[in-house]
Design a protein around this motif. Structure first.
Motif, PDB file in Angstrom:
ATOM      1  N   ALA A 100     -41.439 -24.631  52.802  1.00 58.17           N
ATOM      2  CA  ALA A 100     -40.573 -25.360  51.298  1.00 58.17           C
ATOM      3  C   ALA A 100     -40.782 -26.774  51.691  1.00 58.17           C
ATOM      4  N   ASN A 121     -40.475 -20.004  55.663  1.00 59.91           N
ATOM      5  CA  ASN A 121     -39.699 -20.232  54.807  1.00 59.91           C
ATOM      6  C   ASN A 121     -39.212 -21.806  54.616  1.00 59.91           C
ATOM      7  N   ASP A 122     -38.577 -22.324  55.699  1.00 56.00           N
ATOM      8  CA  ASP A 122     -38.023 -23.553  55.801  1.00 56.00           C
ATOM      9  C   ASP A 122     -39.131 -24.687  55.974  1.00 56.00           C
ATOM     10  N   ASN A 149     -39.979 -16.768  60.453  1.00 61.55           N
ATOM     11  CA  ASN A 149     -39.101 -17.119  59.160  1.00 61.55           C
ATOM     12  C   ASN A 149     -38.959 -18.613  59.371  1.00 61.55           C
ATOM     13  N   ASP A 178     -45.910 -11.118  57.514  1.00 64.81           N
ATOM     14  CA  ASP A 178     -45.726 -12.596  57.907  1.00 64.81           C
ATOM     15  C   ASP A 178     -46.769 -12.922  58.933  1.00 64.81           C
ATOM     16  N   LYS A 212     -29.996 -23.871  59.003  1.00 63.18           N
ATOM     17  CA  LYS A 212     -30.617 -24.664  58.122  1.00 63.18           C
ATOM     18  C   LYS A 212     -30.370 -26.211  58.318  1.00 63.18           C
TER      19      LYS A 212
END
Length: 510
Positions: free
Chosen positions: A386, A382-383, A378, A347, A423
């Protein structure tokens, strides 16, 4: 042909790279004042100097010299104080003056190196090397030189296959790019697998982006790579005959082109054939290399010192001034993220390798505990990544404030909201940069962690379903999900799943 893994059992690949990077963060060309602009109308950024018209005299771009010295210092090179420019014979339509101005035997940057940490699947392409406890190894890759030159113009071939000159009806030339400052890094033949080559180029790209000398866009051609590859039997000392691969304009193409060429050469040699020193073109669609031309030698270029450009003498003051401008490099940043925030190495490396993401993380993570910083990492990896991929953007294009991202990381780390609820909050931050705490409060999203209330609900549910309790205790452990679901439903989704799971399990086992 054999697969790469099988070939590398008997043959050792010897790979060297030539990586070109345009200095796109500069405003003007290398030897004239024409602007640098990708996508401009063809032939609108030219002048007598970059077109090589009679009587035009070049003037070196001092900022370009500063950039190449910065690149050399960031890659552990020795900076040569005395060097000069040469004329390289270049008889091709994309250079109107029929020569390219480049550096001779002594470049601004000489004798450098980068170390590659090869891990996971990438390490499997080296059956010959001893791995560490994690299955990885460190590859030391020497850098012969980084020299300065000018880029050529852009040719467009019409009517041929895949835009190539072969079979084309006609060709167009745009001289806007001609004269753009370009640095070329040449490695020693120290790479031994396509994966090592890919990792080297990825690492170099991260360094160039971090020091701010190029946008390194492989799609737009501002970073390009040629690969030289030969084979020798394992245990042999002498190099084999090498071929040069062109058109490897992505990390995948670099890996796949080298892998194909290694397998092709092995097949030729095992059948008693001969490898010729030639330049080959990688065709991604057909997944093969084809011959372009017989490889030139140094004599073919007829290089001689440029009479219009005086030799360079770089002072210690100039070099140390450039050194002082160097920012924290990706490897240093990665190690700091691990030490300061306890991030997993993968990471930390991923964040450190993205300039915008690293800056955002650094600002948002200030004052966070390790667990909170990991949640923040994270969110970014990730979010937000994306979102950037879906919108053909970068993390730098987000309107999300570091303070709001830090606030969300704290809510997730404290289990105030679930990851599913997280999310929803992330989506709101991306859309409108909302305050996470206010959003959670307004939408009644806070999770209940009152163990007394949860225990009471679990005990009541067990009393209402004695048959399921008995079945669970007889071995049907899957019924734990039934009790979890019923409790979450009773709490309207506001219960903390981790707390509920522990209490349900403890009660059922008791």
């Amino acid at each position: 042909m054999k697969e790469l893994e099988e070939v590398l059992q008997d043959w050792e690949a010897v790979i060297g790279l030539e990586i070109h990077a345009e200095l796109t963060t500069l405003h003007t060309k290398m030897f004239c004042s024409c602007p640098i602009e990708f996508g401009a109308e063809p032939n609108t950024h030219t002048c007598p100097v970059c077109l090589g018209l009679p009587g035009a005299l070049p003037v070196p771009n001092k900022d370009a010299i500063r950039s190449i010295v910065k690149a050399g210092l960031a890659t552990n090179c020795e900076i040569e104080k005395h060097s000069m420019f040469y004329r390289k014979g270049y008889f091709y339509p994309d250079m109107a003056k029929n020569f390219q101005t480049t550096q001779g035997p002594v470049a601004f940057c000489m004798r450098g190196h980068l170390d590659l940490e090869v891990e996971g699947k990438a390490a499997l392409e080296r059956p010959d090397i001893e791995k560490d406890a994690d299955g990885g190894y460190v590859a030391h890759v020497g850098i012969t030189r980084i020299h300065m030159e000018e880029d050529a113009g852009k040719m467009t071939h019409l009517g041929g296959a895949e835009g190539r000159i072969d079979g084309a009806d006609r060709s167009l030339v745009d001289y806007n790019r001609a004269g753009t400052p370009l640095i070329e890094l040449v490695t020693e033949p120290d790479l031994r697998s396509p994966e090592e080559a890919r990792l080297f180029m990825q690492k170099l790209r991260q360094i160039y982006l971090a020091i701010g000398i190029s946008d390194c866009s492989m799609e737009e051609g501002s970073m390009r790579c040629d690969g030289n590859v030969s084979l020798r039997r394992r245990g042999a000392k002498e190099f084999g005959i090498k071929t040069e691969l062109k058109n490897m304009n992505s990390f995948k193409n670099l890996h796949d082109g080298l892998a194909y060429e290694i397998c092709r050469q092995a097949e030729v040699l095992e059948e008693g054939g001969i490898i010729y020193q030639e330049t080959r073109h990688w065709e991604p669609g057909a997944k093969r290399t084809i011959v372009m031309r017989v490889k030139e030698t140094a004599d073919d270029y007829r290089m001689f010192p440029d009479p219009d450009l005086a030799p360079f003498d770089l002072s210690d003051e100039f070099i140390e001034g450039v050194r002082a401008e160097l920012p924290e490099l990706p490897d240093e940043k990665r190690d700091r993220f691990i030490a300061e925030h306890g991030l997993p190495k993968a990471d930390a490396a991923a964040i450190a390798g993205d300039v915008a993401m690293a800056e955002l993380f650094d600002t948002a993570a200030e004052g966070l505990e390790d667990g909170e910083a990991k949640k923040l990492a994270n969110i970014l990896l990730n979010d937000l990544s994306a979102w950037a991929n879906e919108n053909n953007a970068t993390v730098a294009d987000l309107a999300a404030s570091p303070a709001h991202l830090a606030s969300l990381a704290k809510l997730l780390a404290a289990d105030t909201i679930s990851s599913k609820q997280g999310k929803e909050v992330i989506a709101a931050i991306i859309a409108d940069d909302v305050d996470p705490e206010a959003y959670v409060e307004e939408h009644g999203m806070k999770q209940t962690t009152d163990t007394g209330a949860i225990e009471q609900l679990v005990e009541q549910l067990m009393q209402e379903n004695p048959d399921k309790v008995a079945a669970y205790r007889d071995g049907k452990k899957g019924l734990q999900g039934f009790f979890m679901g019923q409790i979450m439903k009773a709490m309207k989704g506001q219960g903390n799943p981790k707390v509920i799971s522990k209490i349900v399990t403890d009660k059922l086992e008791g």
